[in-house]
Design an enzyme around this catalytic site. Sequence first.
Site, PDB file in Angstrom:
ATOM      1  N   ASP A  79     -17.696 -12.670   9.171  1.00  0.00           N
ATOM      2  CA  ASP A  79     -16.360 -12.625   9.959  1.00  0.00           C
ATOM      3  C   ASP A  79     -16.318 -11.312  10.672  1.00  0.00           C
ATOM      4  O   ASP A  79     -16.900 -10.245  10.408  1.00  0.00           O
ATOM      5  CB  ASP A  79     -15.272 -13.044   8.973  1.00  0.00           C
ATOM      6  CG  ASP A  79     -15.382 -11.935   7.868  1.00  0.00           C
ATOM      7  OD1 ASP A  79     -16.312 -11.843   6.905  1.00  0.00           O
ATOM      8  OD2 ASP A  79     -14.074 -11.661   7.131  1.00  0.00           O
ATOM      9  N   GLU A 138     -14.779 -12.505   4.371  1.00  0.00           N
ATOM     10  CA  GLU A 138     -14.925 -11.303   3.508  1.00  0.00           C
ATOM     11  C   GLU A 138     -13.683 -10.494   3.467  1.00  0.00           C
ATOM     12  O   GLU A 138     -13.216  -9.837   2.556  1.00  0.00           O
ATOM     13  CB  GLU A 138     -16.282 -10.569   3.442  1.00  0.00           C
ATOM     14  CG  GLU A 138     -16.330  -9.361   2.480  1.00  0.00           C
ATOM     15  CD  GLU A 138     -15.558  -8.055   2.802  1.00  0.00           C
ATOM     16  OE1 GLU A 138     -15.187  -7.575   1.859  1.00  0.00           O
ATOM     17  OE2 GLU A 138     -15.479  -7.916   4.032  1.00  0.00           O
ATOM     18  N   GLU A 139     -13.207 -10.325   4.866  1.00  0.00           N
ATOM     19  CA  GLU A 139     -12.134  -9.488   5.147  1.00  0.00           C
ATOM     20  C   GLU A 139     -10.868  -9.867   4.704  1.00  0.00           C
ATOM     21  O   GLU A 139     -10.046  -8.863   4.761  1.00  0.00           O
ATOM     22  CB  GLU A 139     -12.063  -8.868   6.872  1.00  0.00           C
ATOM     23  CG  GLU A 139     -13.310  -8.585   7.373  1.00  0.00           C
ATOM     24  CD  GLU A 139     -13.723  -7.124   7.297  1.00  0.00           C
ATOM     25  OE1 GLU A 139     -12.883  -6.335   6.334  1.00  0.00           O
ATOM     26  OE2 GLU A 139     -14.615  -6.532   7.480  1.00  0.00           O
ATOM     27  N   HIS A 363     -13.900  -0.415  10.664  1.00  0.00           N
ATOM     28  CA  HIS A 363     -12.783  -0.718  11.223  1.00  0.00           C
ATOM     29  C   HIS A 363     -12.127   0.170  12.380  1.00  0.00           C
ATOM     30  O   HIS A 363     -10.839   0.169  12.397  1.00  0.00           O
ATOM     31  CB  HIS A 363     -11.636  -0.919  10.037  1.00  0.00           C
ATOM     32  CG  HIS A 363     -11.993  -1.983   8.973  1.00  0.00           C
ATOM     33  ND1 HIS A 363     -11.312  -2.340   8.040  1.00  0.00           N
ATOM     34  CD2 HIS A 363     -13.440  -2.378   8.527  1.00  0.00           C
ATOM     35  CE1 HIS A 363     -11.911  -3.313   7.356  1.00  0.00           C
ATOM     36  NE2 HIS A 363     -13.011  -3.337   7.645  1.00  0.00           N
TER      37      HIS A 363
END
Length: 390
Positions: A79, A138-139, A363
Amino acid sequence: MNDFQASLQANYEEMVAWRRYLHQHPELSFHEYRTAEFVANHLQSWDIEVRTNVGGNGIVGLLRGSSEGPTVALRADMDALPIQDEKMNCAYASLTKGVMHACGHDAHTATLLSIAKVASQHRSQLKGNLVFLFQHAEEITPGGADSMIQHGALGGVDAVFGVHLWTPFPVGHFYSKAGPLMAAPDEFTIHIQGKGGHGGLPHQTIDSIYVASQLVVNLQSIVSRQVDPIEPCVVSVGSFHGGSSFNVIAETSVLNGTVRTFNAELRQDVKERLERIVHATCEMYQASYKINYKLGYPTVVNDGKEAERFFKVGTELFGAEAVHESPLIMAGEDFSYYLNHRPGCFMFVGAGNVEAGIVHPHHHPKFDIDEKSMLNAANLLLGMALDYMA
């Protein structure tokens, strides 16, 4: 160089092409439909048994070796994040507005695809089976790992390994450790209800912004004055929303933040302390409140024996000077769920390169990796699996 390493080297350009395609076409957590199809189609083309929609958008591939032996699972996440790609003059920048692979999951996916292709070419040399876990989401909690496990992703698996390409570490270097490695990441939202009014008449109001501001300060006392200084712990307020005009006292304000811990007892203690501080602070100023406290992923805890395997395999592949004991990482990872069910090891593979300008953190809207790190990760992951089988 053995047959597997030579084949991974030969497949490097294709692996980079896969990564760049995925980087151009990112998909958010729980929406990885095209990515999952991309993965499944490639696995099927190499005669790997494929299960789709495992626990959501998860893909599980099974490659059976030519002789009996252990079954080892290797995992990659798929993702992306809701971030606008700001890499200028980059031929593979995201084509999807407001979405980008800002954490390296595109490279994780491409790396595991390369391992799957190479392993399928040498399945006659496999003494056991390989399971390829391509995980969604996962995020964002609750993540995809737990749901994939509940839908049988670890069925028959003896050990599980995973890597994270990590730009804070330089390319060509590798990090892990026995025991706790990554923190349990919890989330909280605090709604403050005051009494709005005129900015010039504050005595007739209950100023939610003032109350929330006191909370931001008071919550920092948890770590600075209430937690053992040698115990890793973070309490961070990440966002503060309140008010709409310069001359209006805000009736409501909202704080959002995160708590990071390694110790299960401390994790619960911090939650209780936070709730007490919110209650006492709001009571002091006659405001009301609501707290939404969400427990995130468990702490990533590596199996001691499998961590030893990391140092052994890493040294054999890359030399002792490139293999390091990792510091504790305050980021979280739902790979922890796999390690709660099977022995295994999570490892960091250096992906930063100051000379090439690859310096932005995960990020970040300009995030990128040194793509040579993917070949390093592929060799490490496959090396761990082959060593376990042996």
